[in-house]
Motif scaffolding. Structure first.
Motif, mmCIF file in Angstrom:
data_model
loop_
_atom_site.group_PDB
_atom_site.id
_atom_site.type_symbol
_atom_site.label_atom_id
_atom_site.label_comp_id
_atom_site.label_asym_id
_atom_site.label_seq_id
_atom_site.Cartn_x
_atom_site.Cartn_y
_atom_site.Cartn_z
ATOM 1 N N ASN A 42 0.829 -1.205 0.000
ATOM 2 C CA ASN A 42 0.000 0.000 0.000
ATOM 3 C C ASN A 42 0.863 1.254 0.000
ATOM 4 O O ASN A 42 0.554 2.241 -0.676
ATOM 5 C CB ASN A 42 -0.922 0.005 1.211
ATOM 6 N N GLN A 43 1.983 1.196 0.736
ATOM 7 C CA GLN A 43 2.885 2.351 0.787
ATOM 8 C C GLN A 43 3.536 2.604 -0.569
ATOM 9 O O GLN A 43 3.616 3.759 -1.030
ATOM 10 C CB GLN A 43 3.946 2.121 1.851
ATOM 11 N N LEU A 44 3.995 1.525 -1.221
ATOM 12 C CA LEU A 44 4.600 1.676 -2.541
ATOM 13 C C LEU A 44 3.584 2.204 -3.553
ATOM 14 O O LEU A 44 3.884 3.087 -4.361
ATOM 15 C CB LEU A 44 5.151 0.341 -3.032
ATOM 16 N N GLU A 45 2.387 1.636 -3.520
ATOM 17 C CA GLU A 45 1.353 2.056 -4.473
ATOM 18 C C GLU A 45 0.988 3.513 -4.263
ATOM 19 O O GLU A 45 0.796 4.261 -5.226
ATOM 20 C CB GLU A 45 0.130 1.157 -4.342
ATOM 21 N N SER A 46 0.877 3.932 -3.017
ATOM 22 C CA SER A 46 0.543 5.326 -2.715
ATOM 23 C C SER A 46 1.642 6.262 -3.201
ATOM 24 O O SER A 46 1.362 7.320 -3.778
ATOM 25 C CB SER A 46 0.337 5.499 -1.214
ATOM 26 N N TYR A 47 2.889 5.856 -2.999
ATOM 27 C CA TYR A 47 4.025 6.677 -3.420
ATOM 28 C C TYR A 47 4.026 6.885 -4.931
ATOM 29 O O TYR A 47 4.147 8.013 -5.429
ATOM 30 C CB TYR A 47 5.332 6.008 -2.981
ATOM 31 N N VAL A 48 3.877 5.803 -5.688
ATOM 32 C CA VAL A 48 3.908 5.912 -7.150
ATOM 33 C C VAL A 48 2.643 6.580 -7.672
ATOM 34 O O VAL A 48 2.705 7.409 -8.584
ATOM 35 C CB VAL A 48 4.087 4.517 -7.802
ATOM 36 N N ARG A 49 1.512 6.242 -7.103
ATOM 37 C CA ARG A 49 0.243 6.825 -7.551
ATOM 38 C C ARG A 49 0.275 8.349 -7.461
ATOM 39 O O ARG A 49 -0.328 9.052 -8.279
ATOM 40 C CB ARG A 49 -0.911 6.286 -6.712
ATOM 41 N N ASN A 50 1.003 8.880 -6.494
ATOM 42 C CA ASN A 50 1.080 10.323 -6.285
ATOM 43 C C ASN A 50 2.265 10.972 -6.994
ATOM 44 O O ASN A 50 2.646 12.095 -6.672
ATOM 45 C CB ASN A 50 1.138 10.623 -4.784
ATOM 46 N N GLY A 51 2.848 10.257 -7.948
ATOM 47 C CA GLY A 51 3.878 10.869 -8.780
ATOM 48 C C GLY A 51 5.285 10.365 -8.571
ATOM 49 O O GLY A 51 6.214 10.839 -9.235
ATOM 50 N N GLY A 52 5.481 9.400 -7.667
ATOM 51 C CA GLY A 52 6.812 8.875 -7.412
ATOM 52 C C GLY A 52 7.302 7.962 -8.525
ATOM 53 O O GLY A 52 6.510 7.426 -9.303
ATOM 54 N N ILE A 53 8.605 7.793 -8.600
ATOM 55 C CA ILE A 53 9.228 6.911 -9.594
ATOM 56 C C ILE A 53 9.914 5.774 -8.856
ATOM 57 O O ILE A 53 10.681 5.998 -7.916
ATOM 58 C CB ILE A 53 10.251 7.675 -10.448
ATOM 59 N N LEU A 54 9.633 4.553 -9.270
ATOM 60 C CA LEU A 54 10.153 3.380 -8.592
ATOM 61 C C LEU A 54 10.956 2.516 -9.562
ATOM 62 O O LEU A 54 10.487 2.196 -10.653
ATOM 63 C CB LEU A 54 9.003 2.555 -8.010
ATOM 64 N N ILE A 55 12.184 2.145 -9.177
ATOM 65 C CA ILE A 55 13.018 1.235 -9.944
ATOM 66 C C ILE A 55 13.264 -0.012 -9.106
ATOM 67 O O ILE A 55 13.600 0.086 -7.923
ATOM 68 C CB ILE A 55 14.372 1.869 -10.315
ATOM 69 N N SER A 56 13.093 -1.178 -9.699
ATOM 70 C CA SER A 56 13.336 -2.421 -8.984
ATOM 71 C C SER A 56 14.307 -3.291 -9.760
ATOM 72 O O SER A 56 14.162 -3.476 -10.968
ATOM 73 C CB SER A 56 12.019 -3.185 -8.775
ATOM 74 N N PHE A 57 15.297 -3.846 -9.040
ATOM 75 C CA PHE A 57 16.211 -4.814 -9.628
ATOM 76 C C PHE A 57 15.648 -6.226 -9.423
ATOM 77 O O PHE A 57 14.521 -6.388 -8.961
ATOM 78 C CB PHE A 57 17.601 -4.668 -9.007
ATOM 79 N N THR A 58 16.416 -7.255 -9.776
ATOM 80 C CA THR A 58 15.881 -8.608 -9.759
ATOM 81 C C THR A 58 15.620 -9.104 -8.339
ATOM 82 O O THR A 58 16.150 -8.558 -7.362
ATOM 83 C CB THR A 58 16.824 -9.578 -10.501
ATOM 84 N N GLN A 59 14.818 -10.172 -8.247
ATOM 85 C CA GLN A 59 14.439 -10.744 -6.964
ATOM 86 C C GLN A 59 14.717 -12.245 -6.968
ATOM 87 O O GLN A 59 14.906 -12.849 -8.022
ATOM 88 C CB GLN A 59 12.963 -10.464 -6.671
#
Length: 206
Positions: A42-59
């Protein structure tokens, strides 16, 4: 440490409040154990939904990518695939972050690939050996997500990061943080105005 070497200002965060950050990076293995956490997702979704940019490497496992905003990214992680470096990935969709490369094939440490992703996702890089996506970009609300199965962040810390991927990481971050990018074709000139002040009475030649 890697970002500092690339001359990019960065700080570590516990993730309690992401609103002060223009861009957030989830490192290799960073989603482990969080893919089922409602609070984290929910925190990640809220951050991006409000204009944030998210980069993820492999898991480690493919199902851990479900922790990314929207929960639609699926695939195979590093424990489920065979890693590769030399000539490992190819540009599928051009973005300015790829402008430094003279070839469509790039040497990147990659382990894993994607099998599912949002309908609005663009495939930026594909795995050469099987044609599967290894870097995606999709909009989520007012922001965007870059998901990848690259592990250049970890590789650099162990001393075997490639020149290509270091350049790619730096270019990707800088491109995502710049609102307007001027693109030029081969042999095209760039016109740019520069204000110059002459504080001397006599003429100076610059």
């Amino acid at each position: 440490e890697l970002l500092n070497e690339l001359h990019i200002n960065a700080t570590l965060t516990s993730g309690n409040d992401l609103s002060n950050y223009s861009l957030v990076i989830i490192p290799t293995g960073g989603l482990y154990g969080f893919e089922t956490s409602f609070a984290f997702k929910n925190q990640l979704e809220s951050y991006v939904r409000n204009g944030g940019i998210l980069i993820s490497f492999t898991q480690q496992h493919g199902y851990e990518f479900e922790g990314l905003p929207g929960g639609e990214v699926l695939g195979f992680g590093w424990i489920e695939d065979q890693s590769c470096l030399s000539g490992s990935v190819a540009v599928n969709t051009y973005v300015p972050a790829f402008s430094s490369f003279n070839s469509l094939n790039i040497d990147c440490n990659v382990d894993g690939f994607f099998t599912g992703y949002p309908d609005n996702a663009e495939i930026l890089l594909s795995r050469i050996k099987n044609g599967m996506p290894v870097m995606l970009m999709y909009e989520y609300g007012e922001g965007k997500v870059i998901a990848s199965t690259l592990y250049g962040d970890w590789a650099a810390g162990k001393g075997f990061g490639s020149t290509d991927e270091m350049l790619l990481i730096a270019n990707m971050i800088k491109w995502l943080l710049v609102e307007n990018v001027t693109e030029l074709q081969d042999n095209e000139l760039l016109a740019h105005s520069i204000n110059v002040t002459n504080n001397y009475q006599e003429e100076k030649v610059l």
